[in-house]
Design a protein around this motif. Sequence first.
Motif, short mmCIF file in Angstrom:
data_model
loop_
_atom_site.label_atom_id
_atom_site.label_comp_id
_atom_site.label_asym_id
_atom_site.label_seq_id
_atom_site.Cartn_x
_atom_site.Cartn_y
_atom_site.Cartn_z
N TYR A 104 -7.47 26.83 -3.97
CA TYR A 104 -8.22 28.00 -4.32
C TYR A 104 -7.05 29.04 -4.34
CZ TYR A 104 -12.39 25.14 -3.23
OH TYR A 104 -13.15 24.22 -3.26
N VAL A 105 -7.01 30.17 -5.43
CA VAL A 105 -5.77 30.67 -5.47
C VAL A 105 -6.27 32.21 -5.55
CG1 VAL A 105 -3.78 31.42 -7.09
CG2 VAL A 105 -4.40 29.10 -6.81
N TYR A 106 -5.73 33.05 -4.65
CA TYR A 106 -6.20 34.19 -4.30
C TYR A 106 -5.10 35.44 -4.62
CZ TYR A 106 -10.38 32.48 -1.87
OH TYR A 106 -11.40 31.57 -1.38
N ASP A 107 -5.43 36.43 -5.14
CA ASP A 107 -4.58 37.77 -5.13
C ASP A 107 -5.63 38.75 -4.23
OD1 ASP A 107 -3.30 39.82 -5.49
OD2 ASP A 107 -4.17 40.31 -7.43
N GLY A 108 -5.39 38.90 -3.11
CA GLY A 108 -6.26 39.56 -2.20
C GLY A 108 -7.45 39.21 -1.97
N GLU A 109 -8.66 39.55 -2.23
CA GLU A 109 -9.86 38.84 -2.35
C GLU A 109 -10.48 38.16 -3.46
OE1 GLU A 109 -11.47 38.39 1.06
OE2 GLU A 109 -9.51 39.42 1.62
N ARG A 110 -9.75 38.38 -4.45
CA ARG A 110 -10.38 38.08 -5.82
C ARG A 110 -9.47 36.52 -5.97
NH1 ARG A 110 -7.85 40.56 -10.13
NH2 ARG A 110 -8.94 39.59 -11.64
N MET A 111 -10.39 35.49 -6.36
CA MET A 111 -9.92 34.12 -6.41
C MET A 111 -9.95 33.82 -7.94
SD MET A 111 -12.05 30.43 -5.49
CE MET A 111 -12.96 31.00 -4.19
N LEU A 112 -8.75 33.26 -8.14
CA LEU A 112 -8.45 33.07 -9.72
C LEU A 112 -9.49 31.83 -10.23
CD1 LEU A 112 -6.91 33.04 -12.40
CD2 LEU A 112 -5.34 31.39 -11.24
N ASN A 113 -9.73 30.95 -9.66
CA ASN A 113 -10.76 29.75 -9.69
C ASN A 113 -12.20 30.31 -10.36
OD1 ASN A 113 -8.92 29.23 -7.52
ND2 ASN A 113 -9.62 27.29 -7.73
#
Length: 171
Positions: A104-113
């Motif tokens: 699961y890929v995150y930027d901060g709290e947002r998950m790309l998936n």
Amino acid sequence: MFRRNSHFLLSLLVPTFLFACFSSGALAADISVRFLNVLDGDSLRVEYRGDALEVRLIGVDAPEYRQEFSRKAREFSLRFCHRKTLRLEFDRQRRDRYGRTLAYVYDGERMLNEEIVRAGLAIPVKIKPNARHYSRFKLAEKEARAKRHGFWRKGGLDMTPAQWRKTHPKR
């Protein structure tokens, strides 16, 4: 006598417990990685400790190369990841049969998936044992359908990515 038996039992139980936790990934720590490039909507390349890793997003399937909406899915992932340090969260199985890192890929709290499904550019897929966030992905899909985002604007894809792969084998 009781004390010696309890020590013996403890010496058996602790290693068994630790093996079960670590082998299942239950105690696996997240890692920070540097984004390198997007391969397609649901795959990217990152750098971790000087090595390049190919990462496959867990729980989602984006349109394939030359399939409708594949370019938009790829561009979405690129915008999400570009010039960022990302966090990878693992589930029970860390690699797929092709050797790619599953995350699961995150930027901060947002998950790309989750966000690519919410944008209507990928569909949720449940591939056990990695199903920790599947319910989140189904909710994101429901939202994308209701708001007619991405391919839901036209009612969905003509073929799922899995169907596309079967009818368009790589040469």
